[in-house]
Motif scaffolding. Structure first.
Motif, PDB file in Angstrom:
ATOM      1  N   ARG A   2       0.840  -1.201   0.000  1.00 13.55           N
ATOM      2  CA  ARG A   2       0.000   0.000   0.000  1.00 13.55           C
ATOM      3  C   ARG A   2       0.871   1.245   0.000  1.00 13.55           C
ATOM      4  NH1 ARG A   2      -4.766  -0.167   4.282  1.00 13.55           N
ATOM      5  NH2 ARG A   2      -5.457  -2.297   3.953  1.00 13.55           N
ATOM      6  N   THR A   4       2.347   4.650   0.925  1.00 12.47           N
ATOM      7  CA  THR A   4       2.351   5.314   2.223  1.00 12.47           C
ATOM      8  C   THR A   4       2.758   6.767   2.089  1.00 12.47           C
ATOM      9  OG1 THR A   4       4.604   4.556   2.297  1.00 12.47           O
ATOM     10  CG2 THR A   4       3.025   3.318   3.604  1.00 12.47           C
ATOM     11  N   ARG A   7       8.553   6.998  -0.459  1.00 10.99           N
ATOM     12  CA  ARG A   7       9.247   5.946   0.274  1.00 10.99           C
ATOM     13  C   ARG A   7      10.338   5.352  -0.611  1.00 10.99           C
ATOM     14  NH1 ARG A   7       6.662   0.069   1.961  1.00 10.99           N
ATOM     15  NH2 ARG A   7       8.519  -0.650   3.045  1.00 10.99           N
ATOM     16  N   ARG A 221       0.923  -7.217  11.169  1.00 10.21           N
ATOM     17  CA  ARG A 221       1.261  -6.110  10.259  1.00 10.21           C
ATOM     18  C   ARG A 221       2.713  -5.673  10.359  1.00 10.21           C
ATOM     19  NH1 ARG A 221      -3.725  -3.572  11.590  1.00 10.21           N
ATOM     20  NH2 ARG A 221      -5.222  -3.968   9.921  1.00 10.21           N
ATOM     21  N   ALA A 225       5.371  -6.094   7.388  1.00  6.71           N
ATOM     22  CA  ALA A 225       5.969  -4.875   6.830  1.00  6.71           C
ATOM     23  C   ALA A 225       7.494  -4.988   6.834  1.00  6.71           C
ATOM     24  CB  ALA A 225       5.525  -3.650   7.626  1.00  6.71           C
ATOM     25  N   GLY A 364      -2.784   4.656  18.193  1.00  9.00           N
ATOM     26  CA  GLY A 364      -1.986   4.760  16.967  1.00  9.00           C
ATOM     27  C   GLY A 364      -0.688   3.975  17.021  1.00  9.00           C
ATOM     28  N   GLU A 370      -2.625   0.629  11.695  1.00  8.73           N
ATOM     29  CA  GLU A 370      -1.748   0.746  10.524  1.00  8.73           C
ATOM     30  C   GLU A 370      -0.472   1.515  10.842  1.00  8.73           C
ATOM     31  OE1 GLU A 370      -2.512  -0.491   7.548  1.00  8.73           O
ATOM     32  OE2 GLU A 370      -4.655  -0.906   7.688  1.00  8.73           O
ATOM     33  N   THR A 371      -0.483   2.206  11.985  1.00  2.84           N
ATOM     34  CA  THR A 371       0.670   3.036  12.330  1.00  2.84           C
ATOM     35  C   THR A 371       1.355   2.487  13.575  1.00  2.84           C
ATOM     36  OG1 THR A 371      -0.799   4.447  13.611  1.00  2.84           O
ATOM     37  CG2 THR A 371      -0.273   5.169  11.378  1.00  2.84           C
ATOM     38  N   ASN A 372       2.510   3.044  13.869  1.00  2.00           N
ATOM     39  CA  ASN A 372       3.202   2.638  15.083  1.00  2.00           C
ATOM     40  C   ASN A 372       4.106   3.784  15.546  1.00  2.00           C
ATOM     41  OD1 ASN A 372       3.733   0.894  17.144  1.00  2.00           O
ATOM     42  ND2 ASN A 372       4.755  -0.657  15.917  1.00  2.00           N
ATOM     43  N   LEU A 389       4.283   6.775  12.711  1.00  2.00           N
ATOM     44  CA  LEU A 389       4.510   6.589  11.270  1.00  2.00           C
ATOM     45  C   LEU A 389       3.735   5.362  10.787  1.00  2.00           C
ATOM     46  CD1 LEU A 389       8.421   6.936  11.244  1.00  2.00           C
ATOM     47  CD2 LEU A 389       6.814   8.540  10.182  1.00  2.00           C
ATOM     48  N   PRO A 390       3.435   5.281   9.482  1.00  2.00           N
ATOM     49  CA  PRO A 390       2.855   4.042   8.957  1.00  2.00           C
ATOM     50  C   PRO A 390       3.830   2.877   9.210  1.00  2.00           C
ATOM     51  CG  PRO A 390       2.821   5.791   7.296  1.00  2.00           C
ATOM     52  CD  PRO A 390       3.638   6.304   8.448  1.00  2.00           C
ATOM     53  N   LYS A 391       3.295   1.700   9.488  1.00  2.00           N
ATOM     54  CA  LYS A 391       4.165   0.560   9.805  1.00  2.00           C
ATOM     55  C   LYS A 391       5.228   0.271   8.728  1.00  2.00           C
ATOM     56  CE  LYS A 391       1.520  -1.562  13.475  1.00  2.00           C
ATOM     57  NZ  LYS A 391       0.547  -2.544  13.976  1.00  2.00           N
TER      58      LYS A 391
END
Ligand code: CTP
Length: 413
Positions: A2, A4, A7, A221, A225, A364, A370-372, A389-391
């Motif tokens: 997906r 993000t 990147r 996830r 990732a 979050g 979806e984030t971490n 940030l997104p994973k």
């Protein structure tokens, strides 16, 4: 895969996206959009037949750049030279039987095929056609010839085609797969090129009886990732995961298990081959000691059952010593309080070179999102707190540190 936002390895790279005349051309608008969102500069080159299926305006709308169609345009006769020289990757999707034939022969009768002859960067061809056409020996021969020339073939997949159900392959690979493959081509000489990476992910399920289990909220996830990010950075990747609803990441050897003991059995023989081992799984520390062979029946029981637990292997602790010399071990610590102190204690106690600390209670971050937000802990360095940030981006950051440790030879032996 997906998108993000910008990147690596797509960011700032130039991709020529060739589109030839098949019904699957409509799906490639998504490819153009995702590549653009990932930060690539995408030049779409359409064949005349492709323009019968999708209008150039659709591609211009998602890439923000003019679509190129003519070998001899007002921009100058040498547009193919510029495109081919400046591209970091060329991807043709869909690649029709006719395109494969022309590419196999080195013909140059339109802008796309002339660009192919000029390009020295990775070239990906994503065939799509009726399954009977793909099965024709002439087409298979051309595909083989294209491979011999160094082109990477992506697909075709099996599955429903525009006209009827297919018996065999012919369907265009999914847009996210194509985008991932372009990323891998761009990242082939990335920081983990030629390295082997082993990742554990997901929860485990410890049976109480044949239908019930003890588990946890991990979705897999973060570990998925990491596996994907390692592959994009050039590594050969094995992912050992507990039950997860996620699809296998592109390019990654994925081994699915249920219980902690099965995960242990899958990980143990593979640790010795890895340059980087990432223990991202949320392994159950305890399992029901004596799972019932038959479903527990309420009406046959006298009140609630008592489940006795036995200890599961600590996979990280029991396999860290099997690493090859110089290999880097990355662990996770999920805590609900006193995060940094507990995480640092875990890093030292288990012997991780890099530890990713996670607060399970923070919005979050942690499970099912979806984030971490994590903090990276290493011996002799200040803790490095990352923003939310997104994973996939968190995964990139973790692996960038792991690759740096690997290069510096810090991995403990
Ligand atoms: N881990 C493992 N096998 C286990 C438990 C944990 O490989 N049976 C790994 C995890 O993948 C993670 C690290 O060890 O990288 C720490 O996991 P965590 O669940 O945070 O901690 P525990 O070691 O289980 O300690 P505690 O339950 O005391 O927090």
């Amino acid at each position: 895969m997906r998108p993000t936002g910008p990147r690596e390895p797509w960011e700032g790279r130039r991709v020529v996206l060739g589109v030839t005349g098949g019904i699957a051309a409509y799906k490639v608008v998504q490819v153009a959009r995702d590549l653009t969102r990932l930060g690539a500069e995408v030049d779409v080159v359409m064949s005349r037949a492709a323009r019968e299926f999708v209008r150039p305006l659709s591609f211009e709308g998602v890439t923000g750049r003019p679509v190129l169609t003519e070998a001899f345009s007002a921009e100058g006769a040498a547009v193919h030279i510029r495109l081919g020289r400046e591209a970091d990757a060329v991807c043709v999707a869909p690649a029709t039987a006719d395109l494969l034939a022309r590419a196999a022969q080195g013909r140059s009768n339109d802008l796309l095929t002339t660009t192919l002859l000029v390009a020295r960067c990775p070239v990906l061809l994503c065939p799509a056609m009726n399954d009977r056409m793909w099965a024709h020996p002439a087409v298979l021969d051309n595909a083989r010839r294209c491979r011999d020339l160094g082109y990477v073939l992506v697909g075709p997949d099996s599955g429903p085609l525009a006209v009827g159900e297919a018996d065999g392959p012919g369907r265009l690979s999914e847009p996210h797969e194509i985008v991932a493959r372009v990323g891998r081509a761009l990242g082939a000489d990335g920081p983990l090129a030629g390295r082997r990476v082993l990742v554990t992910a997901g929860p485990t399920r410890e049976p109480i009886d044949p239908v019930r289990y003890v588990g946890n909220r991990s979705s897999g996830r973060m570990g998925f990732a990491i596996a994907e990010s390692a592959w994009l950075a050039g590594a050969q990747v094995t992912l050992v995961t507990g039950p997860s609803a996620l699809d296998d990441p592109a390019g990654v050897e994925t081994i699915r298990v249920d219980t902690g003991r099965q995960m242990f059995d899958a990980v143990r023989p593979r640790v010795g081959e890895a340059d980087v081992v990432v223990y991202a799984a949320a392994v159950a520390d305890f399992r029901p000691a004596d799972p019932a062979a038959e479903k527990l029946k309420r009406r046959e029981m006298e009140g609630p059952p008592t489940v006795a637990f036995a200890e599961n292997p600590d996979i990280a602790r029991e396999t860290l010593g099997l690493r090859r010399e110089g290999a880097v071990a990355v662990g996770f610590a999920l805590e609900t309080s006193d995060l940094l102190a507990r995480a640092e204690a875990k890093r030292i106690e288990k012997g991780f070179d890099l530890l990713v600390a996670n607060d399970a209670t923070e919005a979050g971050a942690g499970f099912e999102v979806e984030t971490n937000r994590v903090t990276l802990l290493e011996a002799g360095r200040e803790p490095l707190p990352l923003p939310i940030l997104p994973k996939p981006i968190v995964a990139d950051r973790i692996l960038a540190r792991a690759a740096a440790l690997l290069r510096s030879g810090v991995g403990s032996s």
